[in-house]
Design a protein around this motif. Structure first.
Motif, PDB file in Angstrom:
ATOM      1  N   GLN A 229       0.809  -1.216   0.000  1.00 14.26           N
ATOM      2  CA  GLN A 229       0.000   0.000   0.000  1.00 14.26           C
ATOM      3  C   GLN A 229       0.846   1.271   0.000  1.00 14.26           C
ATOM      4  N   ARG A 230       2.165   1.103   0.138  1.00 15.44           N
ATOM      5  CA  ARG A 230       3.025   2.295   0.239  1.00 15.44           C
ATOM      6  C   ARG A 230       4.035   2.401  -0.902  1.00 15.44           C
ATOM      7  N   ILE A 231       4.335   1.281  -1.552  1.00 16.83           N
ATOM      8  CA  ILE A 231       5.273   1.283  -2.681  1.00 16.83           C
ATOM      9  C   ILE A 231       4.519   0.857  -3.934  1.00 16.83           C
ATOM     10  N   ARG A 232       4.530   1.707  -4.951  1.00 15.37           N
ATOM     11  CA  ARG A 232       3.849   1.401  -6.215  1.00 15.37           C
ATOM     12  C   ARG A 232       4.879   1.122  -7.298  1.00 15.37           C
ATOM     13  N   LEU A 233       4.732  -0.010  -7.966  1.00 15.30           N
ATOM     14  CA  LEU A 233       5.541  -0.321  -9.135  1.00 15.30           C
ATOM     15  C   LEU A 233       4.793   0.199 -10.355  1.00 15.30           C
ATOM     16  N   ALA A 234       5.319   1.263 -10.953  1.00 13.74           N
ATOM     17  CA  ALA A 234       4.607   1.966 -12.025  1.00 13.74           C
ATOM     18  C   ALA A 234       4.908   1.423 -13.407  1.00 13.74           C
ATOM     19  N   GLY A 235       5.847   0.478 -13.517  1.00 13.50           N
ATOM     20  CA  GLY A 235       6.192  -0.072 -14.823  1.00 13.50           C
ATOM     21  C   GLY A 235       6.951   0.915 -15.684  1.00 13.50           C
ATOM     22  N   GLU A 236       7.061   0.581 -16.966  1.00 10.88           N
ATOM     23  CA  GLU A 236       7.757   1.460 -17.903  1.00 10.88           C
ATOM     24  C   GLU A 236       6.881   2.650 -18.239  1.00 10.88           C
ATOM     25  N   GLN A 237       7.485   3.828 -18.295  1.00  9.20           N
ATOM     26  CA  GLN A 237       6.756   5.052 -18.599  1.00  9.20           C
ATOM     27  C   GLN A 237       7.474   5.804 -19.717  1.00  9.20           C
ATOM     28  N   ALA A 238       6.689   6.258 -20.709  1.00 10.56           N
ATOM     29  CA  ALA A 238       7.282   6.986 -21.829  1.00 10.56           C
ATOM     30  C   ALA A 238       7.777   8.360 -21.398  1.00 10.56           C
ATOM     31  N   GLU A 239       7.060   8.995 -20.487  1.00  9.92           N
ATOM     32  CA  GLU A 239       7.425  10.331 -20.016  1.00  9.92           C
ATOM     33  C   GLU A 239       7.663  10.299 -18.509  1.00  9.92           C
ATOM     34  N   LEU A 240       8.739  10.942 -18.087  1.00  8.00           N
ATOM     35  CA  LEU A 240       9.115  10.923 -16.667  1.00  8.00           C
ATOM     36  C   LEU A 240       8.925  12.264 -15.975  1.00  8.00           C
ATOM     37  N   ASP A 241       8.656  13.307 -16.758  1.00 12.48           N
ATOM     38  CA  ASP A 241       8.642  14.653 -16.195  1.00 12.48           C
ATOM     39  C   ASP A 241       7.623  14.800 -15.067  1.00 12.48           C
ATOM     40  N   ASP A 242       6.422  14.250 -15.242  1.00 10.79           N
ATOM     41  CA  ASP A 242       5.402  14.384 -14.201  1.00 10.79           C
ATOM     42  C   ASP A 242       5.840  13.710 -12.906  1.00 10.79           C
ATOM     43  N   PHE A 243       6.505  12.563 -13.027  1.00  8.68           N
ATOM     44  CA  PHE A 243       6.998  11.872 -11.838  1.00  8.68           C
ATOM     45  C   PHE A 243       8.052  12.723 -11.128  1.00  8.68           C
ATOM     46  N   LEU A 244       8.982  13.277 -11.897  1.00  7.53           N
ATOM     47  CA  LEU A 244      10.051  14.086 -11.320  1.00  7.53           C
ATOM     48  C   LEU A 244       9.512  15.374 -10.715  1.00  7.53           C
ATOM     49  N   GLN A 245       8.498  15.944 -11.338  1.00  8.68           N
ATOM     50  CA  GLN A 245       7.936  17.197 -10.839  1.00  8.68           C
ATOM     51  C   GLN A 245       7.183  17.016  -9.524  1.00  8.68           C
ATOM     52  N   SER A 246       6.637  15.824  -9.305  1.00 15.13           N
ATOM     53  CA  SER A 246       5.779  15.615  -8.132  1.00 15.13           C
ATOM     54  C   SER A 246       6.494  14.976  -6.953  1.00 15.13           C
ATOM     55  N   ALA A 247       7.766  14.610  -7.116  1.00 12.08           N
ATOM     56  CA  ALA A 247       8.484  13.893  -6.049  1.00 12.08           C
ATOM     57  C   ALA A 247       9.144  14.848  -5.067  1.00 12.08           C
TER      58      ALA A 247
END
Length: 347
Positions: A229-247
């Motif tokens: 419930q605390r670690i999500r495996l998001a798989g392969e992602q074409a774009e990473l910017d949203d992940f980097l912006q929200s971390a």
């Protein structure tokens, strides 16, 4: 002078890894500098190609005309030693080494030794070698008998990015890397278990396709530790910017990196970094940008993450340092320029 070059690569050029991303940007950069770049696919399975794939790859390369300039990605070139010995006198070969094949985590000692010996022989027949970090250059000089004058360092470029401004009520820890042994996600998960009492969420972005056994083992580890419930495996992602912006924090426990493009991307977004002192990572991540710990030390990794989670001011200090370091990183034009300069000097 001819402005034509062949770029030979294993597998699929659109694969979402740092190495293939580097290849794509170099090709694009060379084309922008006026080079006619012909793409040559060498087949799948490298650096463990089938006998037939290896034979076909060698045959395709041997069809190149005398004097042709060819850049060969190291994932394939490291096992093309017999071909390189046969053809080096008539072709102008540039080997692109992301990191030596023998340094990939998880292979038996006999396989690592074979990779080392074959790549050393192959490199001896290259006209020039381009690497992605000074660390790799030093390794090739010390362990592979490659003359330093024969090596150029062309670090990956980094695109300018806006600074991360997370709005998370619970701090978000981001990790990006294919689900392979070398990326050390198992160590990160073990570290997160040690700080379970703190407030955090985590997401791991990376393809499970390159090592299904490791990917399955990671899923099992997360489940058995009660962290699903605390670690999500998001798989392969074409774009990473949203992940980097929200971390809030970037964490990756790689056991080795020939450079580590994702660390540079994290710096460009101003993310404080927690990682291991392995390969070229200290070359990419300066002291003011994050905390580096020993390889495979889940306890030290947990302590580093815990210190950033518990102290927002400390997190901000490292974030400031990361963003400043990211602003100093070269762009892809610099990377392509190094390739351009080297190709121009080849006869």
């Amino acid at each position: 002078m001819s402005r034509s070059v062949i770029f030979a690569f294993p597998g699929h050029l659109d694969t979402k890894t740092g190495g293939y991303g580097y290849d794509r940007r170099v090709i694009e950069g060379l084309q922008g500098l006026g080079w006619d770049v012909a793409l040559l696919a060498l087949g799948e399975g490298f650096p463990f190609p089938s006998d037939e794939t290896l034979r076909q790859a060698e045959a395709s390369l041997s069809k190149l005309p005398d004097g042709a300039k060819v850049i060969i990605d190291g994932l394939a070139f490291g096992v093309l030693d017999r071909w390189a010995e046969r053809e080096s006198r008539r072709l102008r070969i540039v080997a692109l080494v992301h990191h030596p094949l023998a340094l990939e985590t998880g292979n038996p000692a006999v396989v690592r030794q074979s990779f080392h010996d074959r790549e050393k022989r192959a490199l001896a027949h290259a006209d020039h070698v381009i690497v992605t970090s000074q660390t790799t250059a030093d390794t090739l000089t010390a362990d592979y008998a490659v003359d330093a004058d024969k090596i150029d360092v062309a670090v990956p470029g980094t695109d300018r990015a806006s600074r991360s401004e997370p709005q998370n009520s619970v701090p978000l820890i981001l990790s990006i890397g294919t689900l392979t042994r070398r990326k050390g996600h198992d160590v990160l998960v073990a570290a997160l278990k040690r700080i379970e009492s703190l407030s955090w969420q985590a997401v791991i972005v990376g393809s499970p396709a390159h090592d299904r056994q490791t990917a399955q083992s990671l899923e099992t580890q997360i489940s058995e530790l009660g962290l699903s419930q605390r670690i999500r495996l998001a798989g392969e992602q074409a774009e990473l910017d949203d992940f980097l912006q929200s971390a809030d924090i970037f964490a990756l426990a790689s056991r080795y990196e020939g450079y580590g493009m994702v660390f540079a991307e994290a710096l460009a977004h101003g993310l404080p970094i927690v990682a291991c002192r392995a390969g070229a990572i200290p070359e990419v991540v300066p002291e003011e940008a994050g905390i580096l710990v020993p390889v495979d030390d889940a306890e030290a990794l947990a302590a580093a993450l815990g210190s950033l989670l518990a102290d927002e001011a400390l997190r901000t200090t490292y974030a400031d340092g990361a963003y400043e370091a990211g602003s100093r990183l070269p762009g892809w034009d610099v990377t392509a320029g190094i390739f351009n300069d080297r190709l121009r000097t080849l006869p």
